[in-house]
Design a protein around this motif. Sequence first.
Motif, PDB file in Angstrom:
ATOM      1  N   ALA A 198      -2.467 -33.359 -27.998  1.00 28.52           N
ATOM      2  CA  ALA A 198      -3.388 -33.414 -26.821  1.00 28.52           C
ATOM      3  C   ALA A 198      -3.086 -32.846 -25.477  1.00 28.52           C
ATOM      4  CB  ALA A 198      -3.743 -35.103 -26.645  1.00 28.52           C
ATOM      5  N   GLY A 199      -1.694 -32.752 -25.477  1.00 28.74           N
ATOM      6  CA  GLY A 199      -1.175 -32.213 -24.119  1.00 28.74           C
ATOM      7  C   GLY A 199      -0.894 -30.672 -24.229  1.00 28.74           C
ATOM      8  N   GLY A 200      -1.301 -29.974 -25.354  1.00 27.08           N
ATOM      9  CA  GLY A 200      -0.629 -28.789 -25.299  1.00 27.08           C
ATOM     10  C   GLY A 200      -1.451 -27.686 -24.590  1.00 27.08           C
ATOM     11  N   LEU A 201      -2.339 -27.947 -24.186  1.00 30.73           N
ATOM     12  CA  LEU A 201      -3.308 -26.943 -23.520  1.00 30.73           C
ATOM     13  C   LEU A 201      -2.597 -26.853 -21.875  1.00 30.73           C
ATOM     14  CD1 LEU A 201      -5.193 -24.613 -23.129  1.00 30.73           C
ATOM     15  CD2 LEU A 201      -7.021 -26.465 -22.863  1.00 30.73           C
ATOM     16  N   LEU A 202      -2.510 -28.284 -21.343  1.00 25.95           N
ATOM     17  CA  LEU A 202      -1.989 -28.527 -19.926  1.00 25.95           C
ATOM     18  C   LEU A 202      -0.562 -28.233 -20.039  1.00 25.95           C
ATOM     19  CD1 LEU A 202      -2.413 -29.152 -17.288  1.00 25.95           C
ATOM     20  CD2 LEU A 202      -2.081 -31.592 -17.859  1.00 25.95           C
ATOM     21  N   ALA A 203       0.034 -28.477 -20.999  1.00 24.98           N
ATOM     22  CA  ALA A 203       1.607 -28.427 -21.110  1.00 24.98           C
ATOM     23  C   ALA A 203       1.898 -26.898 -21.084  1.00 24.98           C
ATOM     24  CB  ALA A 203       2.254 -29.215 -22.204  1.00 24.98           C
ATOM     25  N   SER A 204       0.960 -26.121 -21.682  1.00 26.05           N
ATOM     26  CA  SER A 204       1.335 -24.549 -21.914  1.00 26.05           C
ATOM     27  C   SER A 204       1.531 -23.769 -20.433  1.00 26.05           C
ATOM     28  CB  SER A 204       0.278 -23.854 -22.649  1.00 26.05           C
ATOM     29  OG  SER A 204      -1.194 -23.907 -22.108  1.00 26.05           O
ATOM     30  N   TYR A 205       0.873 -24.560 -19.463  1.00 20.77           N
ATOM     31  CA  TYR A 205       0.807 -23.854 -18.108  1.00 20.77           C
ATOM     32  C   TYR A 205       2.101 -24.469 -17.201  1.00 20.77           C
ATOM     33  CZ  TYR A 205      -3.680 -21.778 -19.064  1.00 20.77           C
ATOM     34  OH  TYR A 205      -4.695 -20.939 -19.585  1.00 20.77           O
ATOM     35  N   LEU A 206       2.427 -25.790 -17.627  1.00 26.04           N
ATOM     36  CA  LEU A 206       3.506 -26.281 -16.960  1.00 26.04           C
ATOM     37  C   LEU A 206       5.058 -26.327 -17.595  1.00 26.04           C
ATOM     38  CD1 LEU A 206       1.799 -29.654 -15.804  1.00 26.04           C
ATOM     39  CD2 LEU A 206       1.709 -27.483 -14.590  1.00 26.04           C
ATOM     40  N   LEU A 207       5.165 -25.916 -18.707  1.00 27.50           N
ATOM     41  CA  LEU A 207       6.456 -25.958 -19.554  1.00 27.50           C
ATOM     42  C   LEU A 207       7.481 -24.807 -19.155  1.00 27.50           C
ATOM     43  CD1 LEU A 207       5.885 -27.157 -23.155  1.00 27.50           C
ATOM     44  CD2 LEU A 207       8.095 -27.020 -21.916  1.00 27.50           C
ATOM     45  N   PHE A 208       7.787 -25.178 -18.057  1.00 32.01           N
ATOM     46  CA  PHE A 208       8.916 -24.053 -17.447  1.00 32.01           C
ATOM     47  C   PHE A 208      10.267 -24.502 -17.936  1.00 32.01           C
ATOM     48  CE2 PHE A 208       5.472 -23.761 -14.512  1.00 32.01           C
ATOM     49  CZ  PHE A 208       5.493 -22.524 -14.249  1.00 32.01           C
ATOM     50  N   GLU A 209      10.304 -24.395 -19.305  1.00 32.46           N
ATOM     51  CA  GLU A 209      11.598 -24.806 -19.952  1.00 32.46           C
ATOM     52  C   GLU A 209      11.910 -23.879 -21.112  1.00 32.46           C
ATOM     53  OE1 GLU A 209      13.818 -27.385 -19.571  1.00 32.46           O
ATOM     54  OE2 GLU A 209      12.704 -28.332 -18.010  1.00 32.46           O
ATOM     55  N   SER A 210      13.134 -23.288 -21.199  1.00 34.87           N
ATOM     56  CA  SER A 210      13.616 -22.537 -21.935  1.00 34.87           C
ATOM     57  C   SER A 210      13.268 -22.596 -23.482  1.00 34.87           C
ATOM     58  CB  SER A 210      15.189 -22.269 -21.950  1.00 34.87           C
ATOM     59  OG  SER A 210      15.764 -23.201 -22.182  1.00 34.87           O
ATOM     60  N   ALA A 211      12.900 -23.963 -23.949  1.00 33.03           N
ATOM     61  CA  ALA A 211      12.829 -24.114 -25.316  1.00 33.03           C
ATOM     62  C   ALA A 211      11.207 -23.326 -25.505  1.00 33.03           C
ATOM     63  CB  ALA A 211      12.537 -25.705 -25.725  1.00 33.03           C
ATOM     64  N   TYR A 212      10.251 -23.566 -24.576  1.00 35.95           N
ATOM     65  CA  TYR A 212       9.147 -22.854 -24.743  1.00 35.95           C
ATOM     66  C   TYR A 212       9.136 -21.624 -24.210  1.00 35.95           C
ATOM     67  CZ  TYR A 212       4.099 -22.213 -23.563  1.00 35.95           C
ATOM     68  OH  TYR A 212       2.733 -21.365 -23.320  1.00 35.95           O
ATOM     69  N   THR A 213       9.607 -21.129 -23.081  1.00 32.60           N
ATOM     70  CA  THR A 213       9.618 -19.885 -22.372  1.00 32.60           C
ATOM     71  C   THR A 213      10.182 -18.808 -23.625  1.00 32.60           C
ATOM     72  OG1 THR A 213      11.609 -20.187 -21.174  1.00 32.60           O
ATOM     73  CG2 THR A 213       9.310 -20.514 -20.113  1.00 32.60           C
ATOM     74  N   ARG A 214      11.335 -19.228 -24.290  1.00 31.90           N
ATOM     75  CA  ARG A 214      12.141 -18.174 -25.294  1.00 31.90           C
ATOM     76  C   ARG A 214      10.993 -17.852 -26.348  1.00 31.90           C
ATOM     77  NH1 ARG A 214      18.371 -19.639 -25.471  1.00 31.90           N
ATOM     78  NH2 ARG A 214      18.889 -19.375 -22.926  1.00 31.90           N
ATOM     79  N   VAL A 215      10.251 -18.882 -26.574  1.00 33.21           N
ATOM     80  CA  VAL A 215       9.279 -18.560 -27.817  1.00 33.21           C
ATOM     81  C   VAL A 215       8.107 -17.542 -27.323  1.00 33.21           C
ATOM     82  CG1 VAL A 215       7.523 -19.655 -29.366  1.00 33.21           C
ATOM     83  CG2 VAL A 215       9.718 -21.000 -28.927  1.00 33.21           C
ATOM     84  N   MET A 216       7.681 -17.705 -26.208  1.00 35.86           N
ATOM     85  CA  MET A 216       6.731 -16.997 -25.647  1.00 35.86           C
ATOM     86  C   MET A 216       7.124 -15.564 -25.310  1.00 35.86           C
ATOM     87  SD  MET A 216       4.211 -18.880 -25.787  1.00 35.86           S
ATOM     88  CE  MET A 216       3.030 -17.398 -25.186  1.00 35.86           C
ATOM     89  N   ILE A 217       8.406 -15.097 -24.877  1.00 32.50           N
ATOM     90  CA  ILE A 217       9.183 -14.080 -24.673  1.00 32.50           C
ATOM     91  C   ILE A 217       9.145 -13.407 -25.992  1.00 32.50           C
ATOM     92  CG2 ILE A 217      10.999 -12.862 -23.944  1.00 32.50           C
ATOM     93  CD1 ILE A 217      11.659 -14.907 -21.768  1.00 32.50           C
ATOM     94  N   ALA A 218       9.746 -14.241 -26.915  1.00 32.83           N
ATOM     95  CA  ALA A 218       9.741 -13.545 -28.324  1.00 32.83           C
ATOM     96  C   ALA A 218       8.314 -12.892 -28.948  1.00 32.83           C
ATOM     97  CB  ALA A 218      10.569 -14.408 -29.220  1.00 32.83           C
ATOM     98  N   GLN A 219       7.570 -13.851 -28.704  1.00 33.84           N
ATOM     99  CA  GLN A 219       5.892 -13.739 -29.062  1.00 33.84           C
ATOM    100  C   GLN A 219       5.442 -12.365 -28.373  1.00 33.84           C
ATOM    101  OE1 GLN A 219       3.215 -16.820 -29.074  1.00 33.84           O
ATOM    102  NE2 GLN A 219       1.468 -15.443 -29.206  1.00 33.84           N
ATOM    103  N   GLY A 220       5.669 -12.188 -26.955  1.00 33.57           N
ATOM    104  CA  GLY A 220       5.082 -11.203 -26.346  1.00 33.57           C
ATOM    105  C   GLY A 220       5.949  -9.877 -27.024  1.00 33.57           C
ATOM    106  N   HIS A 221       7.204  -9.994 -27.108  1.00 31.44           N
ATOM    107  CA  HIS A 221       7.880  -8.864 -27.482  1.00 31.44           C
ATOM    108  C   HIS A 221       7.251  -8.311 -28.855  1.00 31.44           C
ATOM    109  CE1 HIS A 221      11.543  -7.060 -29.188  1.00 31.44           C
ATOM    110  NE2 HIS A 221      11.531  -6.443 -28.156  1.00 31.44           N
ATOM    111  N   ALA A 222       7.305  -9.372 -29.797  1.00 33.67           N
ATOM    112  CA  ALA A 222       7.083  -8.987 -31.235  1.00 33.67           C
ATOM    113  C   ALA A 222       5.807  -8.293 -31.135  1.00 33.67           C
ATOM    114  CB  ALA A 222       7.078 -10.142 -32.059  1.00 33.67           C
ATOM    115  N   GLU A 223       4.680  -9.002 -30.658  1.00 33.39           N
ATOM    116  CA  GLU A 223       3.429  -8.355 -30.757  1.00 33.39           C
ATOM    117  C   GLU A 223       3.321  -7.015 -29.971  1.00 33.39           C
ATOM    118  OE1 GLU A 223       1.367 -12.977 -30.921  1.00 33.39           O
ATOM    119  OE2 GLU A 223       0.912 -11.560 -29.242  1.00 33.39           O
ATOM    120  N   THR A 224       3.901  -7.006 -29.080  1.00 36.22           N
ATOM    121  CA  THR A 224       3.820  -5.547 -28.295  1.00 36.22           C
ATOM    122  C   THR A 224       4.571  -4.454 -29.097  1.00 36.22           C
ATOM    123  OG1 THR A 224       4.001  -6.597 -26.262  1.00 36.22           O
ATOM    124  CG2 THR A 224       4.551  -4.259 -26.126  1.00 36.22           C
ATOM    125  N   MET A 225       5.677  -4.741 -29.821  1.00 36.05           N
ATOM    126  CA  MET A 225       6.262  -4.005 -30.722  1.00 36.05           C
ATOM    127  C   MET A 225       5.442  -3.392 -31.790  1.00 36.05           C
ATOM    128  SD  MET A 225       9.350  -3.225 -29.328  1.00 36.05           S
ATOM    129  CE  MET A 225      10.389  -2.447 -30.426  1.00 36.05           C
TER     130      MET A 225
END
Length: 365
Positions: free
Chosen positions: A326-353
């Motif tokens: 239930a908190g996924g939407l709000l947490a996606s804007y507040l989750l300044f933690e490497s466990a999440y940011t690394r996933v998002m960096i990897a996703q952005g890199h893979a989708e752009t490549m």
Amino acid sequence: MLAGGGARAAYQVGVLKALAETWPEERPPWDIIVGTSAGAVCAAVLAHHADDWREGVRRLEEVWSNFTVSQVFDTSIGAMLGAGVRWVASALSGGRLTQAPPALLDNGPLRRLLAERIDWEGIRGHIGAGHLHALALAATSYAGGHHRVFFEAAPGVQAWQGVRRNGVRTRLELDHLMASSAIPFLFPAVKLGDVYFGDGAMRQLAPISPAIKLGADRVLVLGVRAVGSGGTEQLMGRRRAPSPGEIFGFMLDTLFGDHVDADFETLGRTNLFLSAAAQPIPGLRRIEALRLTPARDPQIAAAQHIDALPRTLRTLLGVIGARGEAGGLLASYLLFESAYTRVMIAQGHAETMAQSRPLQAFLRL
């Protein structure tokens, strides 16, 4: 153009990383950078390293890959309880005993981090040397509700005035960046001159327009919201009414996404109109635009990593009904933690490549 989106801006870092790896030239594929909110933070870092943009991308990845919430706002028990006590005391006394705090969270740690990382005089030097044509940071005036774009640019770039929005040439400083990223209710407003400003995503009716006003003929838009996403039912389904935490997440998602989507659609219609016109139309010109956004909704990854948040923040989210999925939407804007940011960096890199060829073709138009 780097859109706002809190912790989701890690996706933009992944996109930039892929660009740094695939773009064959020494100079970056842009000379105008426009940023809003968390996108403004990335924009300022890129401008700081305009003479070596790949180093700028590397520095962004270094910070975002090792982020902790405590680098963005104070999550200590004392800070969170202190703010809560002031809110309650102010409410019970009608503001007579104490005033409510200016915001829910203290983003002093972010100010200190950015003060260490960005040299504003250096950015001015890069513009003077021709490494960068313009840097613009968007904010919103609480006095009148106007959308304000503060910019520094090469000589000849003129300020502009539109409906409830304008562009102002100024000496950019840290306060402009803090104002651009001052998410309403969460972070305190920032005073610039005699006026208080908040997050640039508010009242941002035409987010692509500043880049065009600054001289762009092509715009690469780095968004953080998956096309077609944004509801509170992405994970939960229609089992119950949304909680306050889910509604707040929905409000942030609307704030950071809807205007970009609408403006991109409007730009496409304008281009079709100009293509069909028998002769040039004064005041209008064709602007090519490409938007890169997550294919997988960031709230899915956020829901899987909520436990990475500090306990104090998890408790707050639980109180307002934003725990677990239930908190996924709000947490996606507040989750300044490497466990999440690394996933998002990897996703952005893979989708752009994966779409490197059409992206390279667009950048070479």
